[in-house]
Design an enzyme around this catalytic site. Structure first.
Site, PDB file in Angstrom:
ATOM      1  N   CYS A   1       0.838  -1.203   0.000  1.00  0.00           N
ATOM      2  CA  CYS A   1       0.000   0.000   0.000  1.00  0.00           C
ATOM      3  C   CYS A   1       0.874   1.254   0.000  1.00  0.00           C
ATOM      4  O   CYS A   1       0.634   2.201  -0.753  1.00  0.00           O
ATOM      5  CB  CYS A   1      -0.913   0.006   1.224  1.00  0.00           C
ATOM      6  SG  CYS A   1      -2.065  -1.357   1.336  1.00  0.00           S
TER       7      CYS A   1
ATOM      8  N   ASP B   1      37.526  18.189  16.807  1.00  0.00           N
ATOM      9  CA  ASP B   1      37.879  19.585  17.025  1.00  0.00           C
ATOM     10  C   ASP B   1      38.280  19.761  18.486  1.00  0.00           C
ATOM     11  O   ASP B   1      37.754  19.075  19.369  1.00  0.00           O
ATOM     12  CB  ASP B   1      36.671  20.465  16.690  1.00  0.00           C
ATOM     13  CG  ASP B   1      36.904  21.910  17.074  1.00  0.00           C
ATOM     14  OD1 ASP B   1      37.904  22.488  16.616  1.00  0.00           O
ATOM     15  OD2 ASP B   1      36.083  22.451  17.837  1.00  0.00           O
TER      16      ASP B   1
END
Length: 751
Positions: A24, A442
């Site tokens: 569906c 970082d």
């Protein structure tokens, strides 16, 4: 001539009703994507269509019409929202539960009579017909209705298989009862898991029609309940926001208003134990805020004037006055909801293969069923055996488990992630987490706190350390410089109240001067000391040089004509960073510290965090080049960052993880967002992503394996339709239940 107005693509989430299986969803998705300027994805588990469309080519109403043309229902978000509010407390599984209970009560005696010859009294088959007929016609009505709707639109779905299979079993029984002698009063029937090829033609299948319907209703019921449970994490998160706020009027009076009435700039009061109504900035008061709802951090965060707070977090301490900055759809909670919903609506590459299979699966199965019937009849088997094998093929071959494999795992995994402060942008990201072998970290704000802190107080010979810190903290308390704030904060935390300075003066780039308790105090660089005719002794000079070699900042403290000591300030690593780095190694990742800071500072931080490889002194624009260079070496790279300068590298990396305490630019460029600033969140994000991907792969394997193994067995006549019905229902329940195990995923931070 006026040029046509250029408009960008728009996005809409359409609730879809009437879908009963993956086929569906595939039909609705295909119908929407046929429209010009439309890109749509339909999720069977969430029952939504995620649509990007060009409003100059198609109107929103046209999207609804396309869904309805496919035989399903849809509503635009505004109308859907009103409908959802009205039906918020309705349990969608309740109608299925009623049908299931009634069908089970009627099917049980039919099954008992059909299986146990001792219970087969004269004319028992007619009682079985009376009991089975309501089950087949009323209990299975949702399947028949969906099959009819699909047939009208020239399509076949899972419901077609169920409807045809149960009606065929019931219809054959009617023919046998009325025309083939099965209606004789003394008829008796045995039960075998494997049907005898030579079985008589008067065999009836009322127990198959009734019990298979009951099994399938049970499977659909438990599937509906499990799907609802799968989305509870996100629903609970979004429902935990405050409902009302105490707004301060011009005269300081308070009035309670709905949270929807708050606007940017409004000031509101948050008392201890209350939820903060919306995102804002603290203007008065100090408190501890429990932000575990958004960040997954169990330890409350201290806030005071000038600090930002997020809506839906809990004020665990004193009274706060907050000025609203973001309301409604702009709040952090709403943005989290959108990110998670977007991820849940997407599809992993492996799921798209399953969708393509589901789209053609049902017609192929119907053809296989007809071929099975023809084959056995042509090879001399009895009609009962041929019919049994054909019905078993129809019933066993349900593609529902394939359609549920990915969305249910995503639903649970992303919802659990949101509870832990981990936001997954989309399902395709899951593949990246599995392949990553190198992770770039970082430094500032990711491995370190991003704030200066006092690390060392070095006293000259014969001087008192506490007195140095007290006088330095008192003088620096008058400055807003980050170094000054770090010194004053440390002094106050260690010694309590500080004396007030007099005659404070800031010497730009050099330091500060002033009077503390009648003593002239000077704090700053050696150049400022030289202006006062002061010189650092050899031990202090050596300590100053050592601090500079490590990338740290050192300032001298002097009063009454002598240098009394040295204060060393640095951006310190987060307490959790060493543990996070060790856990990243355990996941098979090689950590690398990437920073624009000096090599000395970077190596000092790396040594503390347990990182071996350092890439330092990289200009902001060069971080993405570093990622490309490492990728060119054949490595798969993840990047963790929090600043604007990290955004290009996050976008370039194979997997970008943004620290949520950073900038919106970094977050937009990332694949995963860690709402808290704890680097251990990166470990949790990768672990959860890999676990979710593993669950999806496991679901798909068993769904495929089930069909590959079961269909040949059914076609060969080795599966009774009763067994086929039970197995088909259990396959869907297994997939959803396996996905629900992700709810038990635990963070290494204890949440």
């Amino acid at each position: 001539m006026t040029a046509p107005t250029q408009t960008g693509p728009e996005h809409v989430e359409l609730p879809i009703t009437g879908m009963t299986c993956a086929s569906c969803a595939a039909r609705v998705e295909k119908r929407l994507n046929r429209l010009e300027g439309v890109a749509a994805t339909v999720n069977y588990a969430t029952e939504t269509a995620t649509v990007d469309f060009d409003p100059s080519r198609v109107a929103p109403e046209g999207l609804v019409e396309a869904v309805e043309a496919a035989g399903y229902g849809a509503q635009l978000p505004a109308a859907a929202g009103a409908a959802d509010d009205a039906a918020a407390e309705i349990d969608p599984s309740a109608p299925l539960r009623r049908r299931l209970i009634a069908s089970a009560a009627l099917s049980a005696p039919v099954l008992a009579m059909s299986m146990v010859p001792a219970l087969q009294f004269d004319n028992w088959q007619w009682l079985a017909l009376q009991l089975a007929t309501p089950v087949v016609l009323w209990g299975a009505w949702p399947f028949h209705r969906a099959a009819w709707v699909n047939l009208r639109h020239g399509a076949a779905t899972m419901d077609t298989l169920i409807s045809v299979g149960t009606l065929a079993a019931w219809g054959w029984s009617l023919v046998a009862l009325f025309l083939l002698g099965a209606g004789d009063p003394g008829m008796r029937m045995g039960f075998d898991l494997v049907v005898d090829p030579g079985a008589a033609a008067d065999h009836i299948y009322l127990e198959v029609a009734a019990v298979v319907t009951t099994f399938l209703l049970a499977g659909r019921y438990f599937e509906t309940r499990a799907k609802r449970r799968a989305g509870t994490a996100l629903r609970a998160l979004l429902e935990l926001g405050a409902k009302e706020a105490s707004v301060l009027g011009p005269g300081g009076e308070e009035r309670r208003v709905p949270v929807e009435a708050l606007g940017p700039g409004d000031r509101f009061v948050v008392r201890p134990g209350e939820r903060i109504a919306t995102d804002g900035i603290v203007e008065e008061g100090s408190s501890a805020v429990d932000a575990s709802l958004l960040t997954g951090e169990s330890v409350p965060v201290e806030v005071g004037p000038g600090d930002t707070v997020a809506g839906a977090t809990i004020n665990a301490g004193g009274r706060l006055v907050v000025r609203a900055t973001r309301v409604g759809a702009d709040t952090a909670l709403a943005q989290i909801g959108r990110l998670v919903t977007r991820a849940q609506s997407g599809k992993a590459p492996v799921q798209r293969l399953a969708d393509r299979i589901s789209a053609v699966f049902v017609p192929v199965v119907i053809a296989l069923s007809a071929a099975t019937l023809g084959f056995w009849l042509a090879n001399g088997a009895g009609p009962t055996f041929a019919f049994t094998a054909a019905v078993a093929v129809l019933i066993i071959a349900c593609p529902c488990a394939l359609g549920l494999a990915t969305p249910t795992a995503l639903l649970v995994g992303t919802g659990r992630g949101a509870q832990m402060g981990i936001l997954i942008t989309g399902p395709e990201i899951l593949e990246s987490t599995r392949r990553v072998d190198t992770i770039l970290l970082d430094k500032t704000g990711t491995v370190t706190t991003g704030e200066m802190a006092l690390t060392t107080v070095i006293a000259a010979g014969g001087e008192d350390r506490a007195e140095i810190l007290r006088r330095a903290g008192a003088l620096e308390d008058g400055s807003e410089h980050p170094i000054a704030r770090a010194i004053a904060r440390a002094a106050r935390a260690e010694l309590g109240a500080l004396p007030a300075p007099e005659g404070f003066a800031n010497r730009e780039g050099l330091g500060v001067e002033g009077m503390v308790e009648g003593h002239p105090v000077v704090i700053g660089r050696p150049a400022l000391m030289a202006e006062w005719g002061l010189v650092l002794d050899a031990p202090l000079t050596g300590a100053l040089e050592a601090a500079h070699a490590q990338g740290r900042t050192a300032v001298a403290v002097a009063w009454d004509g002598a240098v009394r000591g040295l204060l060393v300030v640095a951006d310190t690593i987060k307490p959790s960073s060493p543990e996070a780095v060790a856990r990243l190694r355990d996941l098979g990742l090689h950590p690398v510290l990437l920073t624009g800071d000096t090599t000395g500072a970077a190596r000092a931080v790396a040594a503390e965090a347990g990182i071996d490889e350092v890439i330092a002194e990289v200009l902001p624009g060069g971080k993405a080049d570093v990622v490309r260079r490492i990728q060119a070496e054949g490595r798969v790279v993840a990047m963790v960052g929090d600043g604007v300068n990290d955004a290009p590298a996050l976008a370039q990396a194979d997997l970008g993880l943004a620290i949520g305490t950073g900038t919106d630019v970094a977050i937009e460029a990332s694949d995963l967002t860690l709402v808290s600033g704890d680097l251990r969140g990166a470990v949790d994000a990768i672990r959860l992503s890999r676990r979710t991907l593993g669950t999806i792969r496991g679901n798909l394997f068993w769904a495929f394996a089930y069909n590959v193994a079961a269909i040949p067995l059914a076609a060969a006549g080795y599966l009774n339709p009763l067994v086929a019905g039970a197995a088909m229902a259990l396959s869907s329940v297994f997939v959803v239940s396996n996905s629900l195990r992700l709810r038990r995923f635990r963070s290494m931070r204890g949440t």
